[in-house]
Motif scaffolding. Structure first.
Motif, mmCIF file in Angstrom:
data_model
loop_
_atom_site.group_PDB
_atom_site.id
_atom_site.type_symbol
_atom_site.label_atom_id
_atom_site.label_comp_id
_atom_site.label_asym_id
_atom_site.label_seq_id
_atom_site.Cartn_x
_atom_site.Cartn_y
_atom_site.Cartn_z
ATOM 1 N N PRO A 195 -5.320 8.502 -45.286
ATOM 2 C CA PRO A 195 -4.880 9.776 -45.887
ATOM 3 C C PRO A 195 -3.503 10.224 -45.418
ATOM 4 N N ASN A 200 -2.952 15.111 -50.263
ATOM 5 C CA ASN A 200 -4.206 15.460 -50.933
ATOM 6 C C ASN A 200 -4.046 16.716 -51.779
ATOM 7 N N VAL A 241 -7.167 9.152 -51.999
ATOM 8 C CA VAL A 241 -6.744 10.538 -51.843
ATOM 9 C C VAL A 241 -6.331 11.043 -53.225
#
Length: 377
Positions: A195, A200, A241
């Motif tokens: 990530p 995100n 993500v």
């Protein structure tokens, strides 16, 4: 009025009314697919010798119009025949248990429509020269964009309209305004195990929503502004993500709160959010807005209610209608919309939607009283 009202009330048939309501609920009629229920209602009215006009909205979609009296009616009863989509397509039909009717649209607003149709059938038993000068609009599309009422308003703007939305039989002389806000955040897609290499979009959206929740605009006096995060969704592509997220927010505004002012405040808050939240890529749009309104809580309508409600053993409380409805459209067009109908707003659009046969019958009686009490010029 008293003699005619007694005659019309005697013509109301509770069993016929119940049958109409149950059959209406059993016809699945989500917005955009209303033809089956319009054919049914057209048949009910035509069987009683009532002339019904189709008003085309778009191909295979039309309103139904009926009138009494020789002139353009100053009062129109308005009911929308469409519903939201079924939660479960196998479980939308009517269920009648101990006088409580459940099923999709039972409150919003097939109960109100059934009551208006029954009132119309009862009023039609009067000799033609003793009938009130009124209209009936059974319209499509209210649950989406109000295109049925918009089409009607292109041709007619009655002074008064009575809309049968669920108010638990309490007259709503005032109506909340409405503002619909769409938010979209964008991020950077990467594998979900890494990530730190992406951005995100869901996390960005949550930070934006927290900024809104902490702002002064949502800390107003209770009831002045009511907001609900109606929808939130993101890109779905496996273990990644997410690079986009969308949210839809409904804002219901007290009659004296202007949507344009709230929109301006929200734009300032969101601009500050762009400066505070790292890497925020945010798009904002306001899909719809409508002013609320406050009608005078006095005059001939209130006099009718003060006379009729005790006779029906109903409490009389004047409360605003807190949801969005076609009432906003009618008010913007110069009409005076009263919202009054059976069923509770609390259960509308839920799997527990319901109304009572007692309320639906009371609504039919009150609609008759309104029609016969309409002042004549």
């Amino acid at each position: 009025m008293a003699e005619r009202l007694e005659q019309v009330w005697a013509a109301i048939d509770p069993q016929r009314l119940k049958q109409t309501l149950l059959e209406m609920i059993d016809i699945y009629s989500p917005s955009g697919k209303e033809e089956d229920i319009q054919l049914y209602l057209e048949g009910v009215l035509a069987q009683a010798g009532i002339h019904v006009v189709r008003q085309e909205v778009e191909e295979e979609r039309y309103n139904l119009l009926a009138t009494m009296g020789p002139e353009q009616p100053p009062l129109c009863f308005v009911g929308h025949v469409d519903t939201v989509a079924a939660w479960d397509i196998d479980d939308y039909a009517a269920k009648d248990e101990w006088g409580v009717v459940r099923g999709l649209g039972s409150a919003d607003m097939k109960g109100g429509c059934a009551a208006m149709v029954e009132a119309w059938l009862a009023l039609a038993t009067l000799p033609e020269d003793r009938r009130p000068n009124i209209g009936l609009l059974l319209c499509v599309g209210e649950e989406e964009n109000g295109d049925g009422s918009t089409r009607f308003l292109e041709e007619q703007q009655p002074e008064w309209v009575v809309i049968g939305e669920p108010t638990s039989m309490q007259p709503a002389f005032s109506h909340y305004g409405y503002l619909e806000m769409e938010l979209q955040t964008r991020g950077r897609r990467t594998h979900s195990s890494l990530p730190e290499l992406g951005h995100n979009a869901i996390e960005s959206m949550l930070r934006v929503l927290l900024e809104l929740d902490r702002s002064a605009i949502f800390k107003r006096q209770p009831g002045k502004l009511v907001y609900s995060i109606r929808e939130m969704s993101s890109s779905r592509a496996g273990f990644v993500v997410p690079d986009s997220c969308e949210a839809m927010i409904d804002l219901h505004l007290a009659p004296d709160v202007r949507p344009a002012e709230v929109r301006s405040e929200l734009e300032v808050i969101l601009e500050k959010a762009r400066q505070r939240i790292d890497e925020l890529d945010l798009e904002v749009s306001f899909a719809y807005e409508a002013d609320g309104y406050q009608l005078e809580q006095s005059g001939w309508l209130l006099e009718i209610f003060e006379e009729v409600y005790p006779r029906l053993n109903l409490p009389l409380t004047l409360l605003p209608f807190r949801s969005h409805s076609d009432g906003n459209l009618f008010y913007q067009a110069g009409c005076k919309p009263l919202v009054l109908g059976p069923g509770s707003l609390e259960t509308a659009h839920t799997a527990e939607e319901q109304t009572s046969l007692a309320e639906v019958e009371a609504a039919a009686r009150i609609y008759c009283a309104i029609a016969l009490g309409l002042p004549t010029s």
